[in-house]
Design a protein around this motif. Structure first.
Motif, PDB file in Angstrom:
ATOM      1  N   VAL A   1      46.934  47.017  75.151  1.00 24.11           N
ATOM      2  CA  VAL A   1      45.867  46.513  74.295  1.00 24.11           C
ATOM      3  C   VAL A   1      45.153  47.729  73.730  1.00 24.11           C
ATOM      4  O   VAL A   1      44.801  48.657  74.467  1.00 24.11           O
TER       5      VAL A   1
ATOM      6  N   ALA B   1      46.310  38.869  71.618  1.00 25.55           N
ATOM      7  CA  ALA B   1      47.327  38.625  70.592  1.00 25.55           C
ATOM      8  C   ALA B   1      46.959  37.434  69.703  1.00 25.55           C
ATOM      9  O   ALA B   1      47.464  37.316  68.590  1.00 25.55           O
TER      10      ALA B   1
ATOM     11  N   THR C   1      46.753  43.199  70.925  1.00 28.04           N
ATOM     12  CA  THR C   1      47.895  43.481  71.782  1.00 28.04           C
ATOM     13  C   THR C   1      48.936  44.235  70.974  1.00 28.04           C
ATOM     14  O   THR C   1      49.231  43.870  69.834  1.00 28.04           O
TER      15      THR C   1
ATOM     16  N   VAL D   1      53.568  46.478  77.275  1.00 27.79           N
ATOM     17  CA  VAL D   1      52.477  45.803  76.582  1.00 27.79           C
ATOM     18  C   VAL D   1      51.180  46.577  76.782  1.00 27.79           C
ATOM     19  O   VAL D   1      50.833  46.947  77.905  1.00 27.79           O
TER      20      VAL D   1
ATOM     21  N   ALA E   1      46.864  39.716  77.700  1.00 25.18           N
ATOM     22  CA  ALA E   1      47.722  40.075  76.562  1.00 25.18           C
ATOM     23  C   ALA E   1      47.731  38.958  75.522  1.00 25.18           C
ATOM     24  O   ALA E   1      47.615  39.213  74.318  1.00 25.18           O
TER      25      ALA E   1
END
Length: 168
Positions: free
Chosen positions: A31, A94, A43, A29, A90
């Protein structure tokens, strides 16, 4: 030895099939950020290392994303690798309509004015070299110009439609 795939249950390709298949694929993950009239970020689980020489990365961004208009024009972007302790960060980046750069987000203006997030496992500031059309997305290819890998720690992972950590 694993069992052979059951071809009798194969489905015709569709957006739903692609999503179902990729729920089985664990991804790191990140950003992605960029500077505009106000900073933007989202994200991404599509981050890839493309080449070491020159140092290139790629990521996908939807053209309907609120970040796309800035990313479409940005000369530089920030790439932030999240640690397992950053699930909330995250999720914030998102969420549509979230105050991504509000008081609860640790960030500063970094090289080339790119928003750099604090507390991440690693970060890069990259110069965009290409934006490649890919359906309802664009694949952005960018060359690393500066960064810091020193955050360390265990990565945040996206799998089965949720953020999670690696198991020991």
């Amino acid at each position: 030895m694993t069992a052979s795939p059951d071809l009798a249950t194969a489905r015709t390709a569709s957006p739903d099939l692609l999503r179902a298949v990729f729920r089985q694929h664990a991804a790191g993950v990140a950003v992605i950020t960029a500077a505009g009239d106000s900073p933007v970020g989202f994200t991404a689980t599509s981050l890839n290392s493309v080449a070491a020489e020159p140092p290139l990365v790629s990521f996908g961004v939807g053209v309907s994303s609120s970040s796309w208009p800035v990313i479409a024009e940005a000369e530089y972007v920030g790439v932030h690798i999240l640690g397992e302790h950053q699930e909330e960060l995250a999720a914030r980046f998102a969420r549509s309509g979230a105050d991504r750069f509000g008081p609860s987000t640790d960030w500063r203006s970094g090289p080339e004015g790119v928003p750099v997030l604090g507390g991440v496992s690693a970060w890069l500031v990259c110069r965009v070299v290409a934006r490649v059309p890919a359906g309802d997305h664009r694949i952005v290819i960018a060359r690393a110009e500066a960064g810091d890998p020193a955050g360390g720690g265990r990565p945040l992972v996206y799998h089965q439609g949720r953020f999670t950590a690696l198991r020991d």
